[in-house]
Structures are given as structure tokens and as C-alpha cells.
Design a protein around this motif. Structure first.
Motif, short mmCIF file in Angstrom:
data_model
loop_
_atom_site.label_atom_id
_atom_site.label_comp_id
_atom_site.label_asym_id
_atom_site.label_seq_id
_atom_site.Cartn_x
_atom_site.Cartn_y
_atom_site.Cartn_z
N PHE A 72 -2.15 -2.45 -40.95
CA PHE A 72 -1.56 -3.45 -40.46
C PHE A 72 -0.86 -4.33 -41.48
N HIS A 73 0.62 -4.19 -40.95
CA HIS A 73 1.47 -4.80 -42.09
C HIS A 73 1.47 -6.27 -41.38
N LEU A 74 1.18 -7.19 -42.33
CA LEU A 74 0.99 -8.87 -41.79
C LEU A 74 2.61 -9.42 -41.86
N MET A 75 3.59 -8.60 -42.56
CA MET A 75 5.00 -9.16 -42.30
C MET A 75 4.72 -10.58 -43.07
N LEU A 76 5.94 -10.97 -42.41
CA LEU A 76 5.84 -12.64 -42.97
C LEU A 76 5.03 -13.15 -42.45
N LYS A 77 4.29 -13.93 -41.48
CA LYS A 77 3.23 -14.40 -41.01
C LYS A 77 2.02 -14.14 -41.00
N GLY A 78 1.87 -13.21 -40.95
CA GLY A 78 0.98 -11.95 -40.24
C GLY A 78 -0.48 -12.89 -40.52
N GLU A 79 -1.85 -13.12 -40.51
CA GLU A 79 -2.72 -13.49 -40.71
C GLU A 79 -4.28 -12.67 -40.04
N LEU A 80 -5.39 -12.60 -40.26
CA LEU A 80 -6.21 -11.90 -40.39
C LEU A 80 -7.36 -12.99 -39.82
N HIS A 81 -8.76 -12.82 -39.02
CA HIS A 81 -9.20 -14.30 -38.94
C HIS A 81 -10.73 -12.93 -38.21
N PHE A 82 -11.81 -14.16 -39.21
CA PHE A 82 -12.71 -13.68 -38.30
C PHE A 82 -13.50 -14.84 -37.61
N LEU A 83 -13.56 -14.40 -36.31
CA LEU A 83 -14.33 -14.90 -35.70
C LEU A 83 -15.52 -14.89 -34.25
N LYS A 84 -16.08 -16.34 -34.16
CA LYS A 84 -16.69 -16.20 -32.97
C LYS A 84 -16.90 -15.35 -31.85
N LYS A 85 -17.36 -15.37 -30.94
CA LYS A 85 -17.79 -14.20 -29.83
C LYS A 85 -16.65 -15.59 -29.14
N GLU A 86 -17.01 -16.34 -29.29
CA GLU A 86 -15.96 -17.47 -27.99
C GLU A 86 -14.93 -18.15 -27.96
N GLU A 95 -6.97 -7.43 -31.79
CA GLU A 95 -8.82 -8.08 -31.74
C GLU A 95 -9.45 -6.46 -31.71
N MET A 96 -10.40 -6.56 -33.27
CA MET A 96 -11.17 -5.70 -32.97
C MET A 96 -13.00 -6.31 -33.02
N HIS A 97 -13.46 -5.70 -31.91
CA HIS A 97 -14.46 -6.45 -32.10
C HIS A 97 -16.03 -5.28 -32.81
N PHE A 98 -17.10 -5.23 -32.85
CA PHE A 98 -17.83 -5.01 -33.70
C PHE A 98 -19.45 -5.27 -32.85
N LYS A 99 -19.94 -3.75 -33.10
CA LYS A 99 -20.92 -3.55 -31.94
C LYS A 99 -21.97 -5.29 -32.79
N HIS A 103 -16.12 -10.04 -35.53
CA HIS A 103 -15.01 -9.74 -34.60
C HIS A 103 -13.12 -10.18 -35.57
N LEU A 104 -12.57 -9.31 -35.73
CA LEU A 104 -11.50 -9.05 -36.53
C LEU A 104 -10.26 -9.48 -35.36
N CYS A 105 -9.76 -10.04 -36.11
CA CYS A 105 -8.46 -10.75 -35.07
C CYS A 105 -6.53 -10.16 -36.67
N LEU A 106 -6.08 -10.56 -36.01
CA LEU A 106 -4.24 -10.32 -36.50
C LEU A 106 -3.99 -10.88 -35.57
N THR A 107 -2.81 -11.64 -36.29
CA THR A 107 -1.99 -12.99 -35.50
C THR A 107 -0.63 -12.98 -36.26
N ASP A 108 -0.47 -13.72 -35.13
CA ASP A 108 1.31 -13.99 -35.95
C ASP A 108 1.55 -14.59 -34.83
N PHE A 109 2.54 -16.39 -35.27
CA PHE A 109 2.93 -17.40 -34.36
C PHE A 109 4.66 -16.88 -34.48
N ARG A 110 4.70 -15.75 -35.19
CA ARG A 110 6.36 -15.00 -35.13
C ARG A 110 5.99 -14.06 -34.76
N GLY A 111 5.30 -12.98 -33.89
CA GLY A 111 5.42 -11.83 -33.00
C GLY A 111 5.87 -10.86 -33.61
N MET A 112 6.09 -10.55 -35.63
CA MET A 112 6.36 -9.42 -36.23
C MET A 112 4.82 -8.56 -36.45
#
Length: 259
Positions: A72-86, A95-99, A103-112
Motif C-alpha cells: 500500500f502507498h498512502l500517497m498524500l491523504k490515504g488512510e487505513l481503518h479497522f472496521l466493524k462488519k457493518e 478492503e481486506m476481510h479476514f476469517k 477488516h482493514l480498509c484503504l481509503t483516500d478521498f483524493r483517490g490517489m
């Protein structure tokens, strides 16, 4: 942009939470940010056990038991989040969903931000590699007429240093960011090599103490020079700010210029 110290802490925390877990599913929301097809990604890592999370330069590496690596390269504004299922975050890229339900999610509002399957080995050394010494800088700078800060920021030369830490390193080394790299004397290159290691390692320690669980964002409040909240260096000299495009350089008259 998260720099080497931030990412070092991210990698440690991600490994603590995810090491040994089996990937159930990988959901790609933005296929354009992958270097391979979604099908190839799925075939490579779905149902594989995650055995290691590490950092290299400004990238995070997720290594699976079959030796596949997803970076993963987060670039300028990328973020990582641990998520609940819902939860389904905005601006999700992958998004990486483990058994076990993690859940780990890579987001970026700039899409970079981007993900790369099995990234090629980069010939440029990591900023904390043992080879980063005065001899490294002497060889690299010999043909570099560019400003030394620009060279430190060049990820094809040395990986992991960004704008804020370049300013901190150069201040500690006593070198003006506007110095021509090839003009810096050898004795100052020793100071530069020491400053690279000390500034980055100290930053990792500071972030670890104040934000031990962090996996996203930037922690900068302990910086000595690159801070909009500070007007003077620790030795009492005024901090000068020069803006070039979208980038700001923080420095003081304590730093010698070599041209």
C-alpha cells in the motif's frame, strides 16, 4: 503525507493486529489503483495467511504465506481503518476481510492511494538502511547540482523522507536546504548521515510514546523546525518559511548554505 516514522508505527500496529490471520476476501472498490486485475489479485492472496507486515520507504508491505506481497502507498491523504462488519467507509479503494471478522480498509478521498501486488525491488535504499552514511551521500551528491532538500525528497535516491523530515534533518545537520548537493563538504555529509538516522529514529520513538495505536494520519507536534506553531528554533533563532508551489520549507539562519 505520512512519512517514514509514521509508517513504521503503522506497520508495527498492523502486524500486531493481523499477523497469523487468514484472508477470507479482498474487496476492490477502485480497480484503477491496482497494478493487476482484480481476478489476479484474488487468485494470489485470497485464503492465504498473513505472516508479516513491514515498511519499506513510504510503502506498507503485507506478506502472505505463499510469498505473495501486497503493498500500500498512502500517497498524500490515504488512510487505513479497522472496521466493524457493518461499516462501509466512503472513498474506499480496497478492503481486506479476514476469517476471524477483522477488516482493514484503504481509503483516500483524493483517490490517489494505490495497492501493488508483488512490487518490484526498489534499488534506492531505505532512509534507515545501514548503507546511508557519508560515503553514500558523497557518491550520490557528486553529480547532483540540485538543492540538497530536493535530492533528499527524491524517492529514486533515498526512500522514506518527506517534506517535514527533510527540513528537520537539514536543520539538525546545520545545512541550508538550498545548498547545492555537490558543494557540501565531506565533513558535513557525516553530520547529514547522522542526522538522518537520529531524526527518524527519534521520531519513531516519539510517535510510539504519544500515539501507540496509530495506523493513519501524521504526528508532527514534536518537530523542532517544521511546525506552523513554532516561531523559533530550540536555540532561539527565528524560523523562516519559504513556499514553493504547494510545499513549504522551514529553516533558520543557523544552517550554512553551500553554493
Amino acid at each position: 503525507m505520512p512519512e517514514l516514522p509514521d509508517l513504521e508505527i503503522f506497520s508495527r500496529n498492523l502486524e500486531h493486529h493481523l499477523k497469523g490471520k487468514q484472508l477470507r476476501e479482498i474487496v476492490v472498490k477502485n480497480p484503477k489503483k491496482l497494478n493487476v486485475s482484480v481476478k489476479e489479485l484474488n487468485l494470489s492472496i485470497e485464503n492465504q495467511k498473513l505472516i508479516n507486515v513491514s515498511r519499506s520507504g513510504k510503502e506498507l508491505y503485507f506478506e502472505f504465506e505463499n510469498k505473495a506481497v501486497l503493498s500500500f502507498h498512502l500517497m498524500l491523504k490515504g488512510e487505513l481503518h479497522f472496521l466493524k462488519k457493518e461499516e462501509s467507509p466512503k472513498h474506499s479503494i480496497l478492503e481486506m476481510h479476514f476469517k476471524d471478522g477483522s477488516h482493514l480498509c484503504l481509503t483516500d478521498f483524493r483517490g490517489m492511494a494505490k495497492a501493488t501486488l508483488n512490487p518490484a525491488e526498489d534499488p534506492a535504499p531505505d532512509a534507515l538502511a545501514k548503507e546511508i552514511d557519508e560515503h553514500f551521500f558523497k557518491n550520490i551528491f557528486a553529480s547532483k547540482k540540485a538543492a540538497v532538500k530536493n535530492v533528499l525528497l527524491d524517492q529514486h535516491v533515498i526512500r522514506g523522507i518527506g517534506n517535514a523530515y527533510a527540513d528537520e534533518i537539514l536543520w539538525e545537520a546545520g545545512i541550508s536546504p538550498f545548498s547545492s548537493a555537490y558543494k557540501i563538504p565531506v565533513e558535513k555529509l557525516k553530520d547529514l548521515a547522522k542526522a538522518v538516522r537520529h531524526v527518524l529514529k527519534n521520531a519513531v520513538e516519539q510517535i510510539s510514546k504519544t500515539h501507540p495505536a496509530i495506523i493513519s494520519g501524521e504526528v508532527r507536534d514534536f518537530l523542532k523546525i517544521h511546525s506552523p506553531k513554532k516561531t523559533h528554533s530550540p536555540s532561539g533563532v527565528p524560523i523562516i518559511i519559504v513556499k514553493t508551489g504547494a510545499r513549504k520549507t522551514y529553516y533558520t539562519e543557523e544552517q550554512e548554505i553551500y553554493n
